[in-house]
Design an enzyme around this catalytic site. Structure first.
Site, PDB file in Angstrom:
ATOM      1  N   LYS A   1      -3.693 -14.007   3.161  1.00 27.91           N
ATOM      2  CA  LYS A   1      -2.595 -13.445   2.808  1.00 27.91           C
ATOM      3  C   LYS A   1      -1.947 -12.577   3.787  1.00 27.91           C
ATOM      4  O   LYS A   1      -0.135 -12.618   4.422  1.00 27.91           O
ATOM      5  CB  LYS A   1      -2.375 -12.824   1.687  1.00 27.91           C
ATOM      6  N   ASN A   2      -3.021 -12.213   3.868  1.00 30.18           N
ATOM      7  CA  ASN A   2      -1.784 -10.445   4.995  1.00 30.18           C
ATOM      8  C   ASN A   2      -2.049 -11.246   6.593  1.00 30.18           C
ATOM      9  O   ASN A   2      -0.708 -10.015   7.944  1.00 30.18           O
ATOM     10  CB  ASN A   2      -3.093  -9.489   5.071  1.00 30.18           C
TER      11      ASN A   2
ATOM     12  N   ARG B   1       6.331  -4.979  -0.171  1.00 29.54           N
ATOM     13  CA  ARG B   1       6.630  -3.736   1.414  1.00 29.54           C
ATOM     14  C   ARG B   1       5.881  -4.752   2.286  1.00 29.54           C
ATOM     15  O   ARG B   1       6.775  -4.280   3.563  1.00 29.54           O
ATOM     16  CB  ARG B   1       5.014  -2.879   1.104  1.00 29.54           C
TER      17      ARG B   1
ATOM     18  N   CYS C   1       3.681   3.616  -3.322  1.00 25.64           N
ATOM     19  CA  CYS C   1       3.641   2.532  -4.073  1.00 25.64           C
ATOM     20  C   CYS C   1       1.921   3.144  -4.837  1.00 25.64           C
ATOM     21  O   CYS C   1       1.569   4.098  -4.368  1.00 25.64           O
ATOM     22  CB  CYS C   1       3.302   0.963  -3.252  1.00 25.64           C
TER      23      CYS C   1
ATOM     24  N   ARG D   1       2.624   5.519   2.002  1.00 24.82           N
ATOM     25  CA  ARG D   1       2.855   4.166   2.306  1.00 24.82           C
ATOM     26  C   ARG D   1       4.370   4.644   3.259  1.00 24.82           C
ATOM     27  O   ARG D   1       5.062   3.988   3.303  1.00 24.82           O
ATOM     28  CB  ARG D   1       2.620   3.054   1.833  1.00 24.82           C
ATOM     29  N   PRO D   2       4.398   5.623   4.174  1.00 22.66           N
ATOM     30  CA  PRO D   2       6.255   5.708   5.190  1.00 22.66           C
ATOM     31  C   PRO D   2       5.773   4.313   6.197  1.00 22.66           C
ATOM     32  O   PRO D   2       4.643   4.256   6.666  1.00 22.66           O
ATOM     33  CB  PRO D   2       5.246   7.247   5.910  1.00 22.66           C
ATOM     34  N   ILE D   3       6.408   4.539   6.720  1.00 22.17           N
ATOM     35  CA  ILE D   3       7.600   3.852   7.074  1.00 22.17           C
ATOM     36  C   ILE D   3       7.444   4.562   9.215  1.00 22.17           C
ATOM     37  O   ILE D   3       8.102   3.547   9.997  1.00 22.17           O
ATOM     38  CB  ILE D   3       8.009   2.396   7.570  1.00 22.17           C
ATOM     39  N   ASP D   4       7.087   5.700   9.103  1.00 25.07           N
ATOM     40  CA  ASP D   4       7.612   6.199  10.491  1.00 25.07           C
ATOM     41  C   ASP D   4       6.964   5.494  11.816  1.00 25.07           C
ATOM     42  O   ASP D   4       7.809   5.374  12.973  1.00 25.07           O
ATOM     43  CB  ASP D   4       7.069   7.975  10.245  1.00 25.07           C
ATOM     44  N   LEU D   5       6.216   5.284  11.810  1.00 23.03           N
ATOM     45  CA  LEU D   5       5.179   4.486  12.970  1.00 23.03           C
ATOM     46  C   LEU D   5       5.797   3.523  13.574  1.00 23.03           C
ATOM     47  O   LEU D   5       5.752   3.195  14.269  1.00 23.03           O
ATOM     48  CB  LEU D   5       4.114   4.691  12.804  1.00 23.03           C
TER      49      LEU D   5
ATOM     50  N   ASP E   1      -9.660  -2.871   2.096  1.00 25.76           N
ATOM     51  CA  ASP E   1      -9.031  -3.839   0.781  1.00 25.76           C
ATOM     52  C   ASP E   1     -10.215  -4.460  -0.110  1.00 25.76           C
ATOM     53  O   ASP E   1      -9.787  -5.022  -0.984  1.00 25.76           O
ATOM     54  CB  ASP E   1      -8.369  -5.051   1.441  1.00 25.76           C
TER      55      ASP E   1
ATOM     56  N   ILE F   1      -8.678   5.386   4.070  1.00 28.37           N
ATOM     57  CA  ILE F   1      -6.684   4.571   5.167  1.00 28.37           C
ATOM     58  C   ILE F   1      -6.014   5.561   3.404  1.00 28.37           C
ATOM     59  O   ILE F   1      -4.684   6.257   3.855  1.00 28.37           O
ATOM     60  CB  ILE F   1      -6.726   3.485   4.493  1.00 28.37           C
TER      61      ILE F   1
ATOM     62  N   ARG G   1       0.227 -12.124  -6.145  1.00 23.69           N
ATOM     63  CA  ARG G   1       0.075 -11.684  -5.296  1.00 23.69           C
ATOM     64  C   ARG G   1      -1.422 -12.384  -4.403  1.00 23.69           C
ATOM     65  O   ARG G   1      -0.529 -12.460  -3.199  1.00 23.69           O
ATOM     66  CB  ARG G   1       0.499 -10.864  -5.054  1.00 23.69           C
TER      67      ARG G   1
HETATM   68  C1  UD1 Z   1       0.250  -7.336   4.386  1.00 28.01           C
HETATM   69  C2  UD1 Z   1      -0.969  -6.427   4.707  1.00 28.01           C
HETATM   70  O1  UD1 Z   1      -1.283  -6.533   6.181  1.00 28.01           O
HETATM   71  N1  UD1 Z   1      -1.300  -5.476   4.357  1.00 28.01           N
HETATM   72  C3  UD1 Z   1      -2.337  -4.739   4.780  1.00 28.01           C
HETATM   73  C4  UD1 Z   1      -1.651  -3.378   5.724  1.00 28.01           C
HETATM   74  O2  UD1 Z   1      -1.236  -2.308   5.455  1.00 28.01           O
HETATM   75  P1  UD1 Z   1       0.157  -1.247   6.052  1.00 28.01           P
HETATM   76  O3  UD1 Z   1       0.293  -2.202   6.877  1.00 28.01           O
HETATM   77  O4  UD1 Z   1       0.833  -1.089   5.145  1.00 28.01           O
HETATM   78  O5  UD1 Z   1      -1.410  -0.057   6.027  1.00 28.01           O
HETATM   79  P2  UD1 Z   1      -1.248   0.698   7.760  1.00 28.01           P
HETATM   80  O6  UD1 Z   1      -2.495  -0.016   8.482  1.00 28.01           O
HETATM   81  O7  UD1 Z   1       0.303   0.554   8.252  1.00 28.01           O
HETATM   82  O8  UD1 Z   1      -1.759   1.533   6.864  1.00 28.01           O
HETATM   83  C5  UD1 Z   1      -2.700   2.403   7.546  1.00 28.01           C
HETATM   84  C6  UD1 Z   1      -2.375   4.081   7.249  1.00 28.01           C
HETATM   85  O9  UD1 Z   1      -1.592   4.011   8.076  1.00 28.01           O
HETATM   86  C7  UD1 Z   1      -0.130   4.920   7.650  1.00 28.01           C
HETATM   87  N2  UD1 Z   1       1.028   4.580   8.239  1.00 28.01           N
HETATM   88  C8  UD1 Z   1       1.713   3.960   8.593  1.00 28.01           C
HETATM   89  C9  UD1 Z   1       2.562   3.254   8.508  1.00 28.01           C
HETATM   90  C10 UD1 Z   1       3.646   4.053   9.064  1.00 28.01           C
HETATM   91  O10 UD1 Z   1       4.572   4.273   9.166  1.00 28.01           O
HETATM   92  N3  UD1 Z   1       3.161   6.103   9.010  1.00 28.01           N
HETATM   93  C11 UD1 Z   1       1.663   6.142   8.542  1.00 28.01           C
HETATM   94  O11 UD1 Z   1       1.271   7.383   8.457  1.00 28.01           O
HETATM   95  C12 UD1 Z   1      -0.769   4.593   5.908  1.00 28.01           C
HETATM   96  O12 UD1 Z   1      -0.256   5.855   5.048  1.00 28.01           O
HETATM   97  C13 UD1 Z   1      -1.957   4.362   6.084  1.00 28.01           C
HETATM   98  O13 UD1 Z   1      -2.809   5.636   5.885  1.00 28.01           O
HETATM   99  O14 UD1 Z   1      -3.006  -2.426   6.092  1.00 28.01           O
HETATM  100  C14 UD1 Z   1      -3.765  -2.166   5.391  1.00 28.01           C
HETATM  101  C15 UD1 Z   1      -4.623  -1.628   5.878  1.00 28.01           C
HETATM  102  O15 UD1 Z   1      -5.764  -2.255   6.245  1.00 28.01           O
HETATM  103  C16 UD1 Z   1      -4.127  -2.576   4.246  1.00 28.01           C
HETATM  104  O16 UD1 Z   1      -4.452  -2.242   2.891  1.00 28.01           O
HETATM  105  C17 UD1 Z   1      -3.446  -3.854   3.254  1.00 28.01           C
HETATM  106  O17 UD1 Z   1      -3.538  -4.477   2.543  1.00 28.01           O
HETATM  107  C1  PEP Z   2      -2.383  -3.821  -0.495  1.00 29.77           C
HETATM  108  C2  PEP Z   2      -2.089  -4.993  -0.172  1.00 29.77           C
HETATM  109  O1  PEP Z   2      -1.489  -5.898   0.246  1.00 29.77           O
HETATM  110  P1  PEP Z   2       0.119  -5.254   0.569  1.00 29.77           P
HETATM  111  O2  PEP Z   2      -0.384  -3.956   2.142  1.00 29.77           O
HETATM  112  O3  PEP Z   2       1.188  -6.180   0.548  1.00 29.77           O
HETATM  113  O4  PEP Z   2       0.818  -4.640  -0.531  1.00 29.77           O
HETATM  114  C3  PEP Z   2      -3.863  -5.648   0.041  1.00 29.77           C
HETATM  115  O5  PEP Z   2      -3.763  -6.582   0.461  1.00 29.77           O
HETATM  116  O6  PEP Z   2      -4.654  -4.890  -0.168  1.00 29.77           O
END
Ligand code: UD1
Ligand code: PEP
Length: 428
Positions: free
Chosen positions: A22-23, A100, A124, A129-133, A314, A336, A406
Site C-alpha cells: 500500500k505505502n 492522508r 487523525c 501528523r503535520p505537513i510542515d516538513l 506500522d 513516531i 484500506r
Molecule cells: C502512506 C504512507 O506511506 N504512510 C506511512 C508514512 O506516513 P507519513 O509519511 O505520514 O509519516 P512520517 O514519516 O511523515 O511521520 C513521521 C513523524 O514525523 C512527523 N512529521 C511528519 C511530517 C511533517 O511534515 N512534520 C512532522 O512533524 C510525524 O508527525 C511523525 O511523528 O510513514 C509512517 C511512518 O513510518 C507510517 O506509519 C505510515 O504508514
Molecule cells: C498509518 C498508515 O497509513 P497512512 O499513512 O496511509 O494513514 C499505515 O499504513 O499504517
C-alpha cells in the site's frame, strides 16, 4: 456497515500470497503526474486507498485503466496512467480527508504545473501528523507557500523549481517522497539530507529513475537528485507489502501455526523478522517468500518503534496483540506517533493486561483472550484486533471494517484459506 466475525482458536497453516505494498503504491501512483507519457504500475494491491488515489488522479486529469480480475487471487492489478495534461491543480478536501497520503500529489503537481493547491490533511487517529516538513522541503526548492481556508497553495518561481539542499530535522517518509518527486524536475542539483530510508522510498526512487530521473544515494539517508527537463513513461512493479507480510507472520505466531508468506521480501523486513525470532518464532527464507512458524509460547519482548531500518510503527499494534499472550511482560515504546495506542482499550476488553505509560506500553502476557465485539479507529489497530480474535476463545466481532479495507487485500479470503474461521457480514 460490514463487520468481521472471527471464531478463534485454530492454528493457521498454509500459504498466504502477499500483495503489493500500500505505502509504495500510494507514492508510485502520483509519479504519473510528472510525465505526459504512460506510467504502468504492476502488482498494485486491491485496496480502498488505491481506488481513492485513482479517483483523485482522475480529478486532476490523469486517465487510468486497470487490469486484473478480482477473482485472480495471486496476481496484483496493473494500472496504466496517463497525464497528457493536468486539468486541475487542486486536490480538494473531500478527497484528502479520506486519505492522508493525498498530500503526495503536492510535490508532483507543483513540479509539473508550477502551482498546486492541496487541502490540509489535518490530524487523525494515530496522532497530529503535520505537513510542515513537506512545505519546508518545497520552499528549499524555491516554492512560495500560502496557507488559507484549510488549503496549502504552493507556487514555483517563474522558471520552475530550482535545486537546493533540504535538510530534514526529523525523518519523514511522506516529506522525503514529496521532496523527491518535486526535485526530479527542478533545475540543478538537490540534496536531501536525513532522508527517510524506508524500502518504499527506494521503490519510489527506482521508479523515478526508470522514468528518466537521476537520483543517487538510494537506500542511504542522503539522496542526490540531478534535475532533468522531462520524465518519460515507464513500467514498474510495486514491491511486496512488508507490513501485510509482518501482520500475517503475527497471525502464525499468535495461533501457534506456520505460514508461508508467498512473495514476501525478507530484505525489507529485518527488524520485523528479528522481533519474530526474539519472540521464539522460526523464520525461514524460501525461494519466493518466507515461512514463519510458532514454537510454543511466545517470549516477551522489549521493542521501540523508529524510522527504518528500526522496528516500524506500522507493526506495533500487531506485535502488541501477539505479546498480549506471551509468557511474561513486554515493553513497547512508540516514538513516531504520539497517539498510536487506540487498540489498547479494545485488546483489554478481550482480556489483555496492558498499561500505557506515556509513550510506552507494558504488556503483561495473559493465559488466554476472550472474544468480544470490538472496534478500532485506524488500520493497524484494527488488524491487531483481528489477530487477537484469531487466538481468542469464542467469537470476536470487529466493527469499522473500512479501516482494514484500506490496507489488507481480501483479508477474510486469505485467512480462511489457511484455516481461520472468519467471515464478513453485512449489517442487514
Ligand atoms: C502512506 C504512507 O506511506 N504512510 C506511512 C508514512 O506516513 P507519513 O509519511 O505520514 O509519516 P512520517 O514519516 O511523515 O511521520 C513521521 C513523524 O514525523 C512527523 N512529521 C511528519 C511530517 C511533517 O511534515 N512534520 C512532522 O512533524 C510525524 O508527525 C511523525 O511523528 O510513514 C509512517 C511512518 O513510518 C507510517 O506509519 C505510515 O504508514
Ligand atoms: C498509518 C498508515 O497509513 P497512512 O499513512 O496511509 O494513514 C499505515 O499504513 O499504517
Amino acid at each position: 456497515m460490514d463487520k468481521i466475525l472471527i471464531r478463534g482458536g485454530t492454528p493457521l497453516n498454509g500459504r498466504i500470497p502477499i500483495s503489493g505494498a500500500k505505502n509504495a503504491a500510494l507514492t508510485l501512483m502520483p509519479c504519473a503526474l510528472l510525465t505526459d507519457e504512460i506510467l504502468e504500475l504492476q502488482n498494485l494491491p486491491r485496496l480502498a486507498d488505491v481506488d481513492s488515489f485513482m479517483h483523485l488522479l482522475n480529478q486532476l486529469g490523469v486517465s487510468t485503466m486497470v487490469k486484473g480480475a478480482k477473482t485472480d487471487s495471486v496476481a496484483g492489478r496493473v494500472m496504466t496512467m496517463k497525464a497528457a495534461n493536468l486539468v486541475s491543480t487542486v486536490a480538494p478536501y473531500d478527497m484528502v480527508r479520506k486519505m492522508r497520503a493525498s498530500i503526495l500529489v503536492l510535490g508532483p503537481i507543483l513540479a509539473r504545473a508550477g502551482e498546486a493547491t492541496v487541502s490540509l490533511p489535518g490530524g487523525c487517529a494515530i496522532g497530529n501528523r503535520p505537513i510542515d516538513l513537506h512545505l519546508k522541503a518545497l520552499q528549499a526548492l524555491g516554492a512560495e507557500i500560502e496557507l488559507a481556508a484549510g488549503y496549502v497553495k504552493a507556487t514555483a518561481p517563474k522558471g520552475g523549481l530550482v535545486g537546493g539542499t533540504i535538510s530534514f530535522p526529523v525523518v519523514s517518509v511522506g516529506a522525503t517522497e514529496n521532496a523527491l518527486m518535486a526535485a526530479v524536475l527542478a533545475k540543478g542539483t538537490t540534496v536531501i539530507e536525513n532522508a527517510a530510508r524506508e524500502p518504499e522510498i527506494t521503490d519510489l526512487a527506482m521508479c523515478l529513475n526508470a522514468m528518466g530521473a537521476r537520483i543517487t544515494g538510494l537506500r542511504s539517508d542522503t539522496l542526490t537528485i540531478e534535475g532533468v527537463e522531462k520524465l518519460h513513461g515507464a513500467t514498474y512493479r510495486v514491491m511486496p507489502d512488508r507490513i501485510e507480510a509482518g501482520s500475517y507472520a503475527c497471525a502464525a505466531m499468535i495461533t501457534g501455526g506456520s505460514l508461508e508468506l508467498v512473495g514476501a521480501d525478507g530484505d525489507s523486513m529485518h527488524a520485523i523478522l528479528a522481533g519474530l525470532r526474539d519472540a521464539g518464532g522460526t523464520v525461514e527464507q524460501l525461494g519466493d517468500g518466507i515461512r514463519v512458524t510458532a514454537n510454543g509460547a511466545t517470549k516477551p519482548l522489549s521493542l521501540s518503534t523508529a524510522p527504518f531500518p528500526a522496528f516500524p510503527t506500522d507493526m506495533q499494534a500487531q506485535f502488541m496483540a501477539m505479546l498480549a499472550l506471551a509468557d511474561g511482560t513486554s515493553l513497547l515504546t512508540e516514538t513516531i506517533f504520539e497517539n498510536r495506542y487506540m487498540h489498547v482499550p479494545e485488546l483489554s476488553r478481550m482480556g489483555a493486561d496492558i498499561e500505557v505509560r506515556g509513550r510506552s506500553a507494558v504488556v503483561r502476557g495473559v493465559d488466554h483472550l476472550v472474544g468480544a465485539p470490538v472496534m478500532a479507529t485506524d488500520l493497524r489497530a484494527s488488524m491487531s484486533l483481528v489477530l487477537a480474535g484469531l487466538a481468542a476463545r469464542g467469537e470476536t466481532q470487529v466493527n469499522r471494517v473500512y479501516h482494514l479495507d484500506r490496507g489488507y487485500e481480501r483479508l477474510e479470503e486469505k485467512l480462511s484459506a489457511v484455516g481461520a474461521d472468519i467471515e464478513r457480514v453485512g449489517d442487514g
